[in-house]
Scaffold this motif. Structure first.
Motif, PDB file in Angstrom:
ATOM      1  N   THR A   1     -15.030  -0.896 -34.069  1.00 31.42           N
ATOM      2  CA  THR A   1     -13.942  -1.653 -33.431  1.00 31.42           C
ATOM      3  C   THR A   1     -14.394  -3.101 -33.284  1.00 31.42           C
ATOM      4  O   THR A   1     -15.580  -3.370 -33.129  1.00 31.42           O
ATOM      5  CB  THR A   1     -13.488  -1.138 -32.028  1.00 31.42           C
ATOM      6  OG1 THR A   1     -14.493  -1.461 -31.060  1.00 31.42           O
ATOM      7  CG2 THR A   1     -13.177   0.342 -32.049  1.00 31.42           C
ATOM      8  N   ILE A   2     -13.439  -4.023 -33.327  1.00 31.67           N
ATOM      9  CA  ILE A   2     -13.797  -5.442 -33.231  1.00 31.67           C
ATOM     10  C   ILE A   2     -14.396  -5.730 -31.854  1.00 31.67           C
ATOM     11  O   ILE A   2     -15.330  -6.533 -31.713  1.00 31.67           O
ATOM     12  CB  ILE A   2     -12.591  -6.376 -33.560  1.00 31.67           C
ATOM     13  CG1 ILE A   2     -13.034  -7.855 -33.581  1.00 31.67           C
ATOM     14  CG2 ILE A   2     -11.433  -6.179 -32.614  1.00 31.67           C
ATOM     15  CD1 ILE A   2     -14.003  -8.225 -34.651  1.00 31.67           C
ATOM     16  N   ASN A   3     -13.909  -5.046 -30.815  1.00 28.86           N
ATOM     17  CA  ASN A   3     -14.416  -5.329 -29.462  1.00 28.86           C
ATOM     18  C   ASN A   3     -15.908  -5.056 -29.372  1.00 28.86           C
ATOM     19  O   ASN A   3     -16.672  -5.873 -28.879  1.00 28.86           O
ATOM     20  CB  ASN A   3     -13.679  -4.466 -28.423  1.00 28.86           C
ATOM     21  CG  ASN A   3     -12.200  -4.804 -28.371  1.00 28.86           C
ATOM     22  OD1 ASN A   3     -11.816  -5.876 -28.832  1.00 28.86           O
ATOM     23  ND2 ASN A   3     -11.389  -3.914 -27.843  1.00 28.86           N
ATOM     24  N   LEU A   4     -16.311  -3.892 -29.865  1.00 31.91           N
ATOM     25  CA  LEU A   4     -17.732  -3.545 -29.786  1.00 31.91           C
ATOM     26  C   LEU A   4     -18.563  -4.415 -30.738  1.00 31.91           C
ATOM     27  O   LEU A   4     -19.702  -4.772 -30.428  1.00 31.91           O
ATOM     28  CB  LEU A   4     -17.920  -2.055 -30.104  1.00 31.91           C
ATOM     29  CG  LEU A   4     -19.086  -1.371 -29.394  1.00 31.91           C
ATOM     30  CD1 LEU A   4     -19.011  -1.560 -27.899  1.00 31.91           C
ATOM     31  CD2 LEU A   4     -19.082   0.122 -29.715  1.00 31.91           C
ATOM     32  N   ALA A   5     -17.976  -4.766 -31.886  1.00 30.41           N
ATOM     33  CA  ALA A   5     -18.700  -5.630 -32.842  1.00 30.41           C
ATOM     34  C   ALA A   5     -19.006  -6.981 -32.190  1.00 30.41           C
ATOM     35  O   ALA A   5     -20.091  -7.540 -32.381  1.00 30.41           O
ATOM     36  CB  ALA A   5     -17.892  -5.821 -34.117  1.00 30.41           C
ATOM     37  N   LEU A   6     -18.046  -7.500 -31.412  1.00 34.16           N
ATOM     38  CA  LEU A   6     -18.282  -8.795 -30.747  1.00 34.16           C
ATOM     39  C   LEU A   6     -19.412  -8.664 -29.725  1.00 34.16           C
ATOM     40  O   LEU A   6     -20.249  -9.550 -29.593  1.00 34.16           O
ATOM     41  CB  LEU A   6     -16.990  -9.291 -30.082  1.00 34.16           C
ATOM     42  CG  LEU A   6     -15.876  -9.686 -31.062  1.00 34.16           C
ATOM     43  CD1 LEU A   6     -14.557  -9.903 -30.332  1.00 34.16           C
ATOM     44  CD2 LEU A   6     -16.241 -10.931 -31.867  1.00 34.16           C
ATOM     45  N   ILE A   7     -19.442  -7.550 -29.012  1.00 34.24           N
ATOM     46  CA  ILE A   7     -20.532  -7.342 -28.043  1.00 34.24           C
ATOM     47  C   ILE A   7     -21.856  -7.127 -28.784  1.00 34.24           C
ATOM     48  O   ILE A   7     -22.909  -7.568 -28.333  1.00 34.24           O
ATOM     49  CB  ILE A   7     -20.218  -6.144 -27.121  1.00 34.24           C
ATOM     50  CG1 ILE A   7     -18.919  -6.407 -26.364  1.00 34.24           C
ATOM     51  CG2 ILE A   7     -21.349  -5.897 -26.126  1.00 34.24           C
ATOM     52  CD1 ILE A   7     -18.399  -5.223 -25.583  1.00 34.24           C
TER      53      ILE A   7
END
Ligand code: V47
Length: 354
Positions: free
Chosen positions: A288-294
Motif C-alpha cells: 500500500t502507498i501508505n506503508l511504503a511512505l512510512i
C-alpha cells in the motif's frame, strides 16, 4: 559486542543475528535502518516513470499464490500481439515513460520468437527506452519448454534489446516452502544461477522476495543471505524488493498475513542485512502507498514508479490496477518529508524535485 552495537558498527550479521533483529522493538530497528539509509541517500527518495506490460496470462506453471495466470479461478485467457504490445509501449513512452517493465506468464504455445520479437519491435521504434524484462522464471521456462540453454536465452534477450532483468520469480528460496508454493517452476539454485549468468555479461538486475504467506522469519533471513552471497560474487543486483503477499483469488490460504509492523521490520532488516545491495524498494503496489511512505523511515529509499497499469498484484487484491499519477507521487513523497528524485532504471538521477 551486542547486536545493536554490531549494527551501529556496520558488522556483517549472520542468519542467527538476522533472526534476532526481528525481536528488537520496531522503533529501535527502524532507527538503525534509517541511519544506514541516511548515510547512503540523505533525504532522497527515488522513483521512476515506468509502464508495466503483461503480454500474456496463459501459464504452463501453477503457483498457489498467483491470481494473475489463467486458471479455473480466472478463466479469461489473453495473449497480446506484437502490434498491441508496441502500441501500449508507444502510448506510454509518448506520455513520459522511461522504462518498460515487461513480465509474462509461461505461455507454452507461442514460442520463443513471440517473447523476443516483441523486444526487437519495441527496440526498432524506440532505441533509447529501457526494457526491463524476463524474470529468471521466464528464462527457465523457455529453457524447459523449448530446449534452449540459459546462456542461449540470455544472449537472445540481449540481442533483442533487453537492458535489465526484473527481480520476479524468486518467491522464497527455502526448498520446502518453494516446493509447496510453486513446484516445477525455476528452483532457487537455478534462479540464482540465471542472475549470475546475467551479471557475468555486465548487466544488472533486481531481486524480490514474496513474504507474508506460509514462510517463517527464518526463511526470509535465509532468502536475503543467499542473495547477499551472490551479490558478493557479482555485484549485479541493483535493488531488493520485498513483496507483500496479496491473498485474493488464489489457492494459497492458511497464511500468516503480516501486520504493518512485521512489514516495516522486514524492510528495515533488509536494509541492515543487505549491506551490498544499494537500493531497498518499498513496492507500493503490494505494501500500500501508505506503508511504503512510512517505509522510507525504515530503510527503504525507493518506491518503484508510476506503473500506469498493474495486473499481477491487483488480480490478487492490491489497489494498484491503474498505477499512480506522477504529480500525486511527487507530492506524497514531499509531504512525507523526503525529497523526490526521479531516477532511470539503473538508478542514475534524472530530476530532483526540491
Ligand atoms: O515473482 C505473484 C509476485 C512477482 C502475488 O524488479 C505476488 O523492479 C504478491 O517481480 N501477492 C512479479 N505478489 C512482480 C515483480 C516485481 C514487481 C515490482 C518491481 C520489480 C522489479 C519486480 O509478483 C512474482 C511474484 O512473487 N506475485 N502473485 C500475490 N498474490
Amino acid at each position: 559486542m551486542d547486536l545493536i552495537e554490531k549494527v551501529r558498527s556496520r558488522v556483517r550479521l549472520n542468519q542467527e543475528e538476522g533472526e534476532a533483529l526481528y525481536d528488537l522493538d520496531l522503533y529501535t530497528l527502524g532507527e538503525l535502518a534509517d541511519d544506514i539509509r541516511k548515510e547512503k541517500f540523505g533525504n532522497k527518495s527515488y522513483f521512476n516513470i515506468n509502464r508495466h506490460i503483461n503480454p500474456t496470462n496463459v501459464c504452463a506453471d501453477i503457483c498457489k499464490f498467483c491470481a494473475y495466470s489463467a486458471t479455473r479461478k480466472n478463466p479469461n485467457q489473453y495473449t497480446l500481439t506484437h502490434e498491441q504490445i508496441v502500441e501500449i509501449a508507444t502510448n506510454s513512452i509518448e506520455n513520459g515513460a522511461k522504462e518498460l517493465h515487461i513480465v509474462s506468464a509461461h505461455n507454452p504455445t507461442d514460442g520463443v520468437e513471440w517473447y523476443m520479437g516483441a523486444f526487437r519491435k519495441i527496440r526498432e521504434k524506440f532505441p533509447d527506452i529501457h526494457i526491463k524484462s524476463m524474470t529468471a522464471a521466464e528464462i527457465d521456462f523457455l529453457h524447459r519448454q523449448y530446449g534452449l540453454s540459459y546462456d542461449e536465452v540470455i544472449d537472445e534477450m540481449i540481442a533483442s534489446g533487453v537492458d535489465s532483468m526484473p527481480g520476479g520469480g524468486a518467491e522464497i528460496f527455502d526448498e520446502k516452502v518453494r516446493e509447496y508454493l510453486c513446484k516445477g517452476k525455476v528452483t532457487s539454485k537455478q534462479w540464482l544461477e540465471i542472475h549470475e549468468k546475467w551479471h557475468s555479461r555486465g548487466k544488472e538486475s533486481n531481486a524480490t522476495m514474496l513474504f507474508g504467506h506460509i514462510e517463517t522469519r527464518s526463511h526470509r533471513i535465509d532468502h536475503m543471505l543467499r542473495l547477499r552471497d551472490l551479490q558478493d560474487k557479482t555485484g549485479g543486483f541493483n535493488a531488493f524488493i520485498p513483496l507483500v503477499y496479496q491473498k485474493e483469488n488464489n489457492y494459497l490460504k492458511n497464511c500468516n498475513f503480516p501486520t504493518g509492523q512485521e512489514v516495516l521490520k522486514t524492510y528495515a532488516i533488509a536494509r541492515i542485512l543487505l549491506d551490498n545491495i544499494p537500493n531497498i524498494k518499498a513496492y507500493w503496489a503490494t505494501s500500500t502507498i501508505n506503508l511504503a511512505l512510512i517505509a522510507q523511515e525504515f530503510g527503504a529509499n525507493d518506491l518503484d514508479g508510476t506503473i500506469e497499469k498493474e495486473s499481477i498484484q491487483s488480480a490478487a487484491g492490491a489497489k494498484s490496477a491503474n498505477g499512480m499519477k506522477i504529480d500525486d507521487f511527487i507530492s506524497l513523497i514531499k509531504n512525507s518529508g523526503f525529497t523526490p528524485v526521479e531516477r532511470d532504471s539503473l538508478y542514475n538521477e534524472l530530476k530532483v524535485y526540491e
